[in-house]
Design an enzyme around this catalytic site. Structure first.
Site, PDB file in Angstrom:
ATOM      1  N   THR A 132       0.833  -1.210   0.000  1.00 30.26           N
ATOM      2  CA  THR A 132       0.000   0.000   0.000  1.00 30.26           C
ATOM      3  C   THR A 132       0.863   1.254   0.000  1.00 30.26           C
ATOM      4  OG1 THR A 132      -1.764  -1.131   1.167  1.00 30.26           O
ATOM      5  CG2 THR A 132      -1.754   1.263   1.286  1.00 30.26           C
ATOM      6  N   PRO A 134       0.818   5.830  -0.156  1.00 32.02           N
ATOM      7  CA  PRO A 134      -0.015   6.957   0.279  1.00 32.02           C
ATOM      8  C   PRO A 134      -1.152   7.277  -0.682  1.00 32.02           C
ATOM      9  CG  PRO A 134       2.288   7.459   0.672  1.00 32.02           C
ATOM     10  CD  PRO A 134       2.265   6.170  -0.088  1.00 32.02           C
ATOM     11  N   GLU A 363      -6.649  -5.082   3.610  1.00 27.13           N
ATOM     12  CA  GLU A 363      -6.717  -6.316   2.815  1.00 27.13           C
ATOM     13  C   GLU A 363      -7.930  -6.316   1.888  1.00 27.13           C
ATOM     14  OE1 GLU A 363      -4.048  -7.619   3.233  1.00 27.13           O
ATOM     15  OE2 GLU A 363      -3.462  -7.504   5.331  1.00 27.13           O
TER      16      GLU A 363
END
Length: 384
Positions: A132, A134, A363
């Protein structure tokens, strides 16, 4: 569970024994302290990792390299018991085993496996998983982190956000874009140019170490690349493993809330009798128990399917969407039974509810899982 459907009969003696070991571990190492960890926004990751490693929890569903080689159902039961303690504690184990260790185990070289997996299984090395970013959460195909070749080396630049264990990790599995697409790298966190800062002011998952990773010209040897990780299939396979653990884990948070609410309803008196004797309270408890046990049946089915080697990603999406959605609804409803006491840290209910707000998002958000299921139903992708 509540005992309504005799769900223990679905399990082998070995599975039930594993569940009891993890339950006792949580009772000893988590429950007495977790309210304070949550209030302080700090958790002793390394101490917990060593305690969990002593009973084989880290990477327990992987085989070889010091891992226990347990079944998917046994791993699920462990996740349930861990999250009954706290979602952040289960996240520590999930990220270590189902993301960082699984990525190396599934996509790494034999040298990488030998270098990292035994020490990670023993709790001597903490791992994190950097996917992941920003500006790129649900859309990993748009990741901005880049890796370029410089002679025989790789040089990484970019940033990752909301990375569990990052501030304390010894190794990070970092996903980056290269000329050929997306690939993964095993990055020691003491590499020059690697930094991780703790994310503060969280109102959820406070008993968890969460960080932002910055990669500033991090130079790695050629053998740092995960040699078999080609394209987004590799990181997404890791997410499927982690999501499977969440299918079970969310039930643990819900069970702890429901157990708390039932105990409270039996002893809290209003209008001259326990509130559990009123029809409205019993209706709430009955509805929550039914949803909890339905979610458990779903988790067991997915676990048996996983152990048979037939589990599909869209099936895991069904489990995560349903069980997390129902768990957060149960937590909120339990809070109403506890009344004003429901917001007190003396009880775990609002802590679980706040944590589940994060579990609902990470997730894969509920919306993403709805679209995964929708694509399976229609054959049409609706992500853009």
């Amino acid at each position: 569970m509540t005992g309504l459907l005799d769900l223990d009969s679905l399990h082998s003696d070995e599975e039930l024994q594993i569940r009891e070991v993890v339950r006792r571990l949580v009772d000893e190492h988590v429950r007495p302290h977790v309210a304070g960890w949550y209030e302080d926004g700090h958790v002793p990751v390394r101490d917990l990792a060593k305690a969990f490693a002593e009973v084989g929890l880290l990477g327990m569903h992987l085989s070889g390299y010091g891992c226990a080689g347990a079944s998917a159902v046994a791993y699920g039961l462990a996740c349930l018991e861990l999250e009954a303690g706290d979602s952040g504690v289960r996240s520590l184990v999930s990220v270590q085993g189902s993301l960082a260790m699984f990525a190396i185990w599934k996509w790494g070289s034999e040298e990488q496996k030998q270098r990292w997996l035994p020490s990670m299984a023993a709790g001597d090395a903490i791992g994190c998983f950097g996917l992941t970013e920003p500006d790129h959460g649900s859309d990993p195909a748009s990741m901005a982190t880049r890796a370029r070749r410089d002679g025989s080396d790789w040089v990484l630049n970019g940033s990752k956000m909301w990375i569990t264990n990052a501030p304390v990790a010894d190794v990070a599995v970092i996903w980056a874009r290269v000329e050929e697409g997306v690939t993964g790298f095993v990055v020691p966190t003491d590499a020059p140019g690697f930094s991780a800062r703790e994310i503060k002011q969280k109102l959820s998952l406070r008993a968890s170490s969460t960080g932002e990773i910055v990669l500033d010209d991090v130079r790695l040897p050629a053998d740092a690349q995960l040699p078999f990780a080609k394209g987004l299939k590799a990181p997404l396979s890791c997410l499927t493993e982690a999501r499977y653990g969440i299918v079970w884990g969310a039930l643990g948070a819900a069970r702890d809330c429901l157990d708390t609410a039932i105990d409270y309803a039996r002893t809290r008196e209003q209008f001259g009798r326990p509130i559990g004797g009123f029809q409205l309270t019993q209706a709430k408890l009955a509805d929550m128990a039914v949803e909890l046990e339905k979610g458990y049946l779903l988790a067991v089915h997915l676990g048996r399917t996983h152990d048979a080697g037939r589990l599909k990603p869209h099936q895991v999406s069904v489990g995560k969407l349903n069980n997390v959605r129902e768990a957060i609804a149960i937590a909120r409803q339990c809070r109403t039974i506890l009344g004003a006491n429901g917001i007190s840290g003396e009880y775990p209910v609002l802590r679980h509810a706040n944590n589940l707000e994060s579990v609902l998002t990470y997730e894969g958000t509920s919306e993403v899982h709805q679209l995964v299921i929708g694509q399976q139903l229609t054959g049409l992708a609706a992500f853009t």
